[in-house]
Design an enzyme around this catalytic site. Sequence first.
Site, PDB file in Angstrom:
ATOM      1  N   ARG A   1      36.302 -38.248   2.128  1.00  0.00           N
ATOM      2  CA  ARG A   1      35.684 -38.387   1.286  1.00  0.00           C
ATOM      3  C   ARG A   1      34.616 -36.613   1.066  1.00  0.00           C
ATOM      4  O   ARG A   1      33.903 -36.432   0.661  1.00  0.00           O
ATOM      5  CB  ARG A   1      34.611 -39.394   2.067  1.00  0.00           C
ATOM      6  CG  ARG A   1      35.306 -40.302   1.429  1.00  0.00           C
ATOM      7  CD  ARG A   1      33.856 -41.719   1.822  1.00  0.00           C
ATOM      8  NE  ARG A   1      32.014 -41.487   1.557  1.00  0.00           N
ATOM      9  CZ  ARG A   1      31.979 -42.118   1.495  1.00  0.00           C
ATOM     10  NH1 ARG A   1      31.540 -43.524   1.745  1.00  0.00           N
ATOM     11  NH2 ARG A   1      30.792 -41.631   0.668  1.00  0.00           N
TER      12      ARG A   1
ATOM     13  N   ASP B   1      24.605 -36.078  11.818  1.00  0.00           N
ATOM     14  CA  ASP B   1      26.977 -36.234  11.375  1.00  0.00           C
ATOM     15  C   ASP B   1      27.463 -35.799  11.931  1.00  0.00           C
ATOM     16  O   ASP B   1      28.444 -35.426  12.030  1.00  0.00           O
ATOM     17  CB  ASP B   1      26.491 -35.598   9.727  1.00  0.00           C
ATOM     18  CG  ASP B   1      25.865 -36.581   8.816  1.00  0.00           C
ATOM     19  OD1 ASP B   1      25.762 -37.705   9.076  1.00  0.00           O
ATOM     20  OD2 ASP B   1      26.338 -36.076   7.913  1.00  0.00           O
TER      21      ASP B   1
ATOM     22  N   ARG C   1      20.304 -48.124   5.344  1.00  0.00           N
ATOM     23  CA  ARG C   1      20.080 -47.171   4.445  1.00  0.00           C
ATOM     24  C   ARG C   1      19.103 -47.747   3.386  1.00  0.00           C
ATOM     25  O   ARG C   1      19.517 -47.844   2.569  1.00  0.00           O
ATOM     26  CB  ARG C   1      20.768 -46.892   4.327  1.00  0.00           C
ATOM     27  CG  ARG C   1      22.236 -46.413   5.458  1.00  0.00           C
ATOM     28  CD  ARG C   1      23.331 -45.547   4.977  1.00  0.00           C
ATOM     29  NE  ARG C   1      22.928 -44.493   5.017  1.00  0.00           N
ATOM     30  CZ  ARG C   1      24.224 -43.228   4.616  1.00  0.00           C
ATOM     31  NH1 ARG C   1      25.307 -43.888   4.209  1.00  0.00           N
ATOM     32  NH2 ARG C   1      23.844 -41.636   4.202  1.00  0.00           N
TER      33      ARG C   1
ATOM     34  N   LYS D   1      28.947 -30.075   1.547  1.00  0.00           N
ATOM     35  CA  LYS D   1      29.303 -31.669   0.597  1.00  0.00           C
ATOM     36  C   LYS D   1      27.572 -32.375  -0.041  1.00  0.00           C
ATOM     37  O   LYS D   1      27.873 -32.589  -1.037  1.00  0.00           O
ATOM     38  CB  LYS D   1      30.449 -32.761   1.691  1.00  0.00           C
ATOM     39  CG  LYS D   1      29.974 -34.110   0.305  1.00  0.00           C
ATOM     40  CD  LYS D   1      31.079 -35.033   1.608  1.00  0.00           C
ATOM     41  CE  LYS D   1      29.668 -36.231   1.884  1.00  0.00           C
ATOM     42  NZ  LYS D   1      29.316 -36.700   2.060  1.00  0.00           N
ATOM     43  N   ASN D   2      26.993 -31.784   0.871  1.00  0.00           N
ATOM     44  CA  ASN D   2      25.895 -32.993   0.717  1.00  0.00           C
ATOM     45  C   ASN D   2      24.792 -31.893   0.107  1.00  0.00           C
ATOM     46  O   ASN D   2      24.070 -32.498  -0.536  1.00  0.00           O
ATOM     47  CB  ASN D   2      24.671 -33.641   2.039  1.00  0.00           C
ATOM     48  CG  ASN D   2      25.884 -34.530   2.314  1.00  0.00           C
ATOM     49  OD1 ASN D   2      26.414 -34.917   2.169  1.00  0.00           O
ATOM     50  ND2 ASN D   2      25.758 -34.429   4.809  1.00  0.00           N
TER      51      ASN D   2
ATOM     52  N   CYS E   1      28.628 -44.596   3.981  1.00  0.00           N
ATOM     53  CA  CYS E   1      29.638 -44.680   5.150  1.00  0.00           C
ATOM     54  C   CYS E   1      28.466 -46.789   5.458  1.00  0.00           C
ATOM     55  O   CYS E   1      27.052 -46.167   5.245  1.00  0.00           O
ATOM     56  CB  CYS E   1      29.181 -43.863   5.816  1.00  0.00           C
ATOM     57  SG  CYS E   1      30.142 -43.008   5.454  1.00  0.00           S
TER      58      CYS E   1
END
Length: 438
Positions: A400, A307, A124, A22-23, A119
């Site tokens: 997600r 993660d 961040r 995904k990233n 999230c």
Amino acid sequence: MERYIIKGGKPLVGEVVIGGAKNAALGILAAAVMNDGRCTIDNMPNVRDINVLLHAIEEIGATVDRKGPNEVVISGCGIDPEFLTVDNEYIRKIRAGYYLIGALLGRHKRAKVVLPGGCEIGARPIDQHIKGFRALGAKVVIEQGMIIAEAEELKGSHIYLDVVSVGATINIMIAASMARGNTIIENAAKEPHIVDVANFLNSMGANIKGAGTDVIRIRGVETFHDTEYSIIPDQIEAGTFMMAAAATHGDVIVRNIIPKHMEAISAKLNEIGAEVQESDDAIRVIASHRLKHTQIKTLPYPGFPTDMQPQMAVTLGLSTGTSMIVESIFENRFRYVEELRKMGSNFKILDGNTAIITGVEKYVGADIDAPDLRAGAALVIAGLAADGYTTINQIHFIQRGYERFEEKLRGLGGMIRKVETDEEVNRFIFSSSKKNAD
Ligand code: UD1
């Protein structure tokens, strides 16, 4: 509201195939809008964050032609340089919309993108992204929740990142790939998906060297050409299934992965007593008995990934002795502990960033909420390992980033269903208790 109902206590056994990262995909899809030709992108995960980004890309005029759930052809040729504003209610909720700043600034020298969501795992900030764009000659301001970046011309520059940031490294790399002259990013992040985004950019004509080390050198180019590219496997999805195998005392082969990317996770699983067998593109995790305690600190790659912290914590919560996890990347990443407590775990949080985990023999099923994406997946693992029934609410967080999560877990024998109504819950309880009696 969709939720998961799980009947736990059964070891996961079998094989699971991992999807695209995904990233990496988020960076790659954003970078594709810089290309007026065709970018054919395969092994794309069909998850919510990706679909939100694709929608935003279409909204600014790019062509997004979906060839199937995991393949897309993107062309930026329809983008109107007069209208480069990225904002809608969905993109506000994800993090990676900010890669469109790098892409639009690089290609069109201007961008207006809503501030990122994602999230709630910490403050961040995006100061390093902005520092990079400014070093390339852009004027960047934040006005009414929008980041506005503009430049007469982007010029290569020497940028030293003050913190090792995945997002800033990718974003600056994307913008610099079309800047005039040479850019050097020092103290760059080294995650596999950074290498993947660089490889994708290079596949369409960029000139990037050093991705995967802490110094990335980029020689800007003026145009890109057509490309076909396949996204790397998702390191975190793979790690999640490895932990699910360990926590349920199962035996799972995780396929279509790059074992090298999994080293930090494999090493910890080995250390706590699981058997980890590597082959070319698969890892088998066998945990036939109760695992042991350990100490972990989350770090940028090649360290233990933040993660994977919640999934590892859930596993250690069932291990012997006392474990310690220090979360060094994000300051608010233990919100799941409150939920896990409802399942009988024994966690103490010190100074907000350290978990002291005293292993218990069993979790017990409970009605709990997923607080964010990875913690949500971790709580699913807890439910699969627990005695009795667990209901997990707020599963939109999990959707997600995990494609067909419950389906893949069912393929391993996990008793889990996505349900909406109480009637569906009752049906699941009836059928799962019958299965046990059979
Ligand atoms: C990405 C991943 C996320 C993962 C994280 C760390 C995506 C979409 N998300 O997030 O899943 O948990 O990497 O591996 O790829 N920081 C600053 N200033 C900045 C940028 C970051 O201070 O401008 C700090 C952050 O607050 C954090 C640390 O740097 O403490 C690392 O963050 P970063 O690597 O940028 O994470 P993301 O790219 O947001």
